[in-house]
Design a protein around this motif. Structure first.
Motif, PDB file in Angstrom:
ATOM      1  N   ASN A   1       0.808  -1.212   0.000  1.00 33.35           N
ATOM      2  CA  ASN A   1       0.000   0.000   0.000  1.00 33.35           C
ATOM      3  C   ASN A   1       0.842   1.265   0.000  1.00 33.35           C
ATOM      4  OD1 ASN A   1      -1.404  -2.145   2.030  1.00 33.35           O
ATOM      5  ND2 ASN A   1      -2.885  -1.214   0.660  1.00 33.35           N
ATOM      6  N   ILE A   2       2.054   1.192   0.534  1.00 33.85           N
ATOM      7  CA  ILE A   2       2.921   2.370   0.608  1.00 33.85           C
ATOM      8  C   ILE A   2       3.908   2.390  -0.562  1.00 33.85           C
ATOM      9  CG2 ILE A   2       4.667   3.578   1.969  1.00 33.85           C
ATOM     10  CD1 ILE A   2       3.371   2.511   4.474  1.00 33.85           C
TER      11      ILE A   2
ATOM     12  N   TYR B   1      -1.539   5.816   9.905  1.00 36.54           N
ATOM     13  CA  TYR B   1      -1.269   6.119   8.497  1.00 36.54           C
ATOM     14  C   TYR B   1      -2.436   6.899   7.888  1.00 36.54           C
ATOM     15  CZ  TYR B   1       0.235   5.414   3.680  1.00 36.54           C
ATOM     16  OH  TYR B   1       0.636   5.613   2.386  1.00 36.54           O
TER      17      TYR B   1
ATOM     18  N   VAL C   1      -2.182  10.673   6.165  1.00 40.40           N
ATOM     19  CA  VAL C   1      -2.503  10.939   4.759  1.00 40.40           C
ATOM     20  C   VAL C   1      -3.633  11.958   4.646  1.00 40.40           C
ATOM     21  CG1 VAL C   1      -3.312   9.919   2.601  1.00 40.40           C
ATOM     22  CG2 VAL C   1      -1.665   8.696   3.989  1.00 40.40           C
TER      23      VAL C   1
ATOM     24  N   SER D   1      -1.146  -5.919  -3.599  1.00 38.78           N
ATOM     25  CA  SER D   1      -1.749  -5.175  -2.497  1.00 38.78           C
ATOM     26  C   SER D   1      -2.744  -6.023  -1.710  1.00 38.78           C
ATOM     27  CB  SER D   1      -2.451  -3.922  -3.043  1.00 38.78           C
ATOM     28  OG  SER D   1      -3.311  -3.366  -2.076  1.00 38.78           O
TER      29      SER D   1
ATOM     30  N   CYS E   1      -4.794   2.112  -0.314  1.00 37.20           N
ATOM     31  CA  CYS E   1      -4.036   2.402  -1.538  1.00 37.20           C
ATOM     32  C   CYS E   1      -4.477   3.718  -2.173  1.00 37.20           C
ATOM     33  CB  CYS E   1      -4.193   1.266  -2.556  1.00 37.20           C
ATOM     34  SG  CYS E   1      -3.202  -0.186  -2.183  1.00 37.20           S
TER      35      CYS E   1
ATOM     36  N   THR F   1      -2.936   6.621  -0.271  1.00 36.27           N
ATOM     37  CA  THR F   1      -1.508   6.764  -0.616  1.00 36.27           C
ATOM     38  C   THR F   1      -1.349   7.407  -1.987  1.00 36.27           C
ATOM     39  OG1 THR F   1      -0.955   4.784   0.655  1.00 36.27           O
ATOM     40  CG2 THR F   1       0.672   5.525  -0.939  1.00 36.27           C
TER      41      THR F   1
ATOM     42  N   THR G   1       6.862   7.883  -1.776  1.00 37.36           N
ATOM     43  CA  THR G   1       5.852   8.173  -0.756  1.00 37.36           C
ATOM     44  C   THR G   1       6.445   9.083   0.322  1.00 37.36           C
ATOM     45  OG1 THR G   1       4.971   5.946  -1.152  1.00 37.36           O
ATOM     46  CG2 THR G   1       4.110   7.139   0.749  1.00 37.36           C
TER      47      THR G   1
ATOM     48  N   LEU H   1       5.954   8.793   8.619  1.00 37.92           N
ATOM     49  CA  LEU H   1       5.877   7.705   7.642  1.00 37.92           C
ATOM     50  C   LEU H   1       6.792   6.557   8.035  1.00 37.92           C
ATOM     51  CD1 LEU H   1       4.824   6.602   4.942  1.00 37.92           C
ATOM     52  CD2 LEU H   1       6.776   7.696   3.828  1.00 37.92           C
TER      53      LEU H   1
END
Length: 467
Positions: free
Chosen positions: A81-82, A228, A232, A284, A323, A326, A347, A363
């Motif tokens: 995902n990252i 996370y 974001v 993912s 996802c 991100t 990222t 992060l």
């Protein structure tokens, strides 16, 4: 090393050809249609099961529905995902995200079927313990004449379950965010030190078995997702004026493929973009790959359909939600066009752009949680594959091979690691999807019976209340 890197890249491109695309996406779409969009019709019931409404401690299995989903998600909600999203955007541009969404929506149906089968056709290992996973539902559901498929899945799983991509990206993140800005020279020596630290942490947990793994990740996964998620959202808030434009660009670029820089497929860049999105989507959420059924097959339940419903939440959480967040963070900050970074470093550049001085470190904390929890879950998958192939008394040997692979992941290139796992994921998907498509009518029959019984119970409860 360059020749090995190219060989692995060619291998991954070969197995991710048109036949596998048809099998994964075409097969998943077929399951979605014949189930009459069941994953979406019973989302509410799936959440009730996840919350423990139907838990019974006397049911067969080792872990709860929530722990099973946490174990599966710890492997999927992570570096895919990252870093995986960043790789997709760096190569394919915003349009790659659309095809990841397609993969996730279809993947919800695939996960429902594969994980229902994991409980419906649980087998026993050589120690007599109940086990689940594609190799077991192939043997129990299709019979011994299909053993070659079960063996193919298990052999591919020995490599597919290695943590090399997660370790590679964690090492890259520590170098890019922590060491280089503070004047520490990075190279083979520093990478080896990081690898040895990860070896130590991982060894403590994985030699404790599934119970310790599930208890650890069931605490880590919700924490790291929330942390996370909030980070974001801050980035999107800071760049809120750009969000509508880039959200729309994901759709338009999905068919224009104006930003795709990878290899074409079927003679065109759009085909290449679709393959890229499907590959990153599969990495993912792992729908159709067959790893999640090994975790969900250990759930405490005698209702296969319940576990299938819980498992189908996975692609929605990790691809449609995490996802997408991100991707938008990378897009709205503009770093995908201004930075030459790839993977987790891209990222990190987005976090640093929106939250200077401290964004990178937030992060890094998330990455550490994501990566380490993934390390715990994947070891479980590999030991189950070796147990099937050589007997339960030999499964612990996989952990030593697994530990050594951590050092390999820390000291090799991103392209080599991601292509290696992509290639073996593809080999795992072949037996998983073939057996699932053959056994799909059994799942539909069980689902019809399950929901009929649930409706009867609701009716009886209403009559009792009215009386």
């Amino acid at each position: 090393m360059t020749q090995i890197d190219q060989f692995i890249a060619d291998f991954a491109s070969f197995v991710w050809g048109l036949p596998l695309l048809i099998l994964l996406i075409g097969g998943g779409f077929y399951l979605l249609i014949i189930s009459k969009f069941l994953p979406f019709r019973y989302l509410g019931h799936a959440l009730q099961v996840l919350r423990g409404k139907y838990d019974n401690p006397d049911d067969p299995g080792e872990i709860s529905h929530f722990q099973a989903l946490s174990t599966a998600l710890s492997a999927t909600v992570g570096m895919g995902n990252i870093a995986g999203v960043a790789v997709a955007i760096a190569i394919g541009g915003p349009g790659a995200i659309f095809w990841m969404w397609v993969s996730a929506i279809i993947g919800m149906a695939t996960k429902f079927f594969t994980n229902s089968l994991a409980v419906m056709y649980r087998g026993k290992d050589s120690d007599g313990n109940i086990q689940g996973g594609p190799m077991y539902f192939i043997m129990e559901g299709l019979g011994k004449k299909w053993k070659a498929l079960a063996v193919m899945f298990s052999v591919a799983g020995l490599v597919g379950a290695l943590p090399v991509f997660n370790v590679n990206q964690l090492t890259q993140a520590i170098n890019f965010i922590l060491l280089e800005p503070n004047g520490v020279e990075v190279g083979l020596g520093s990478n080896l030190i990081i690898g040895l630290i990860l070896v130590t942490i991982t060894s403590v947990v994985i030699f404790g078995g599934l119970s310790r793994i599930s208890k650890t990740v069931s605490k880590l996964v919700p924490l790291m997702v929330v942390m996370y998620f909030i980070s974001v959202l801050i980035i999107l808030f800071v760049n809120s004026d750009q969000v509508p434009y880039y959200f729309g660009l994901i759709f338009t670029d999905a068919f224009a493929a104006d930003n795709f820089t990878g290899d074409s497929f079927l003679g065109g860049v759009l085909g290449g973009l679709i393959i890229l999105g499907i590959r990153r989507g599969a990495f993912s959420n792992e729908a159709g790959i067959g790893t999640a059924p090994m975790a969900h097959g250990a759930a405490k339940t005698n209702e296969p359909i319940r576990e299938g419903l819980v498992a189908m939440l996975g692609p929605a959480i990790d691809t449609l939600v995490v996802c997408t967040l991100t991707a938008l963070a990378i897009l709205v900050t503009g770093v995908w066009q201004t930075s030459d970074q790839n993977g987790v470093s891209l990222t990190a550049a987005a976090f640093n752009d929106a939250m200077p001085f401290y964004g990178n470190y937030i992060l890094l904390i998330c990455i550490v949680f994501f990566s380490i929890s993934s390390l715990f879950s994947y070891s479980y998958y590999g030991t189950k594959c070796l147990s099937f192939l050589m007997g339960a008394d030999k499964k612990h040997y996989y952990n030593y091979f697994y530990i050594l692979s951590i050092l390999m992941g820390a000291t090799t290139t991103l392209s080599m690691m991601i292509n290696l796992i992509d290639g073996f994921f593809a080999l795992m998907a072949i037996p998983t999807m073939i057996s699932t498509l053959i056994l799909a009518p059994k799942v539909l029959k069980a689902a019809k019976d399950y929901f009929r019984r649930m409706d009867l119970k609701k009716k009886e409860a209403l009559e009792t209340v009215n009386d």
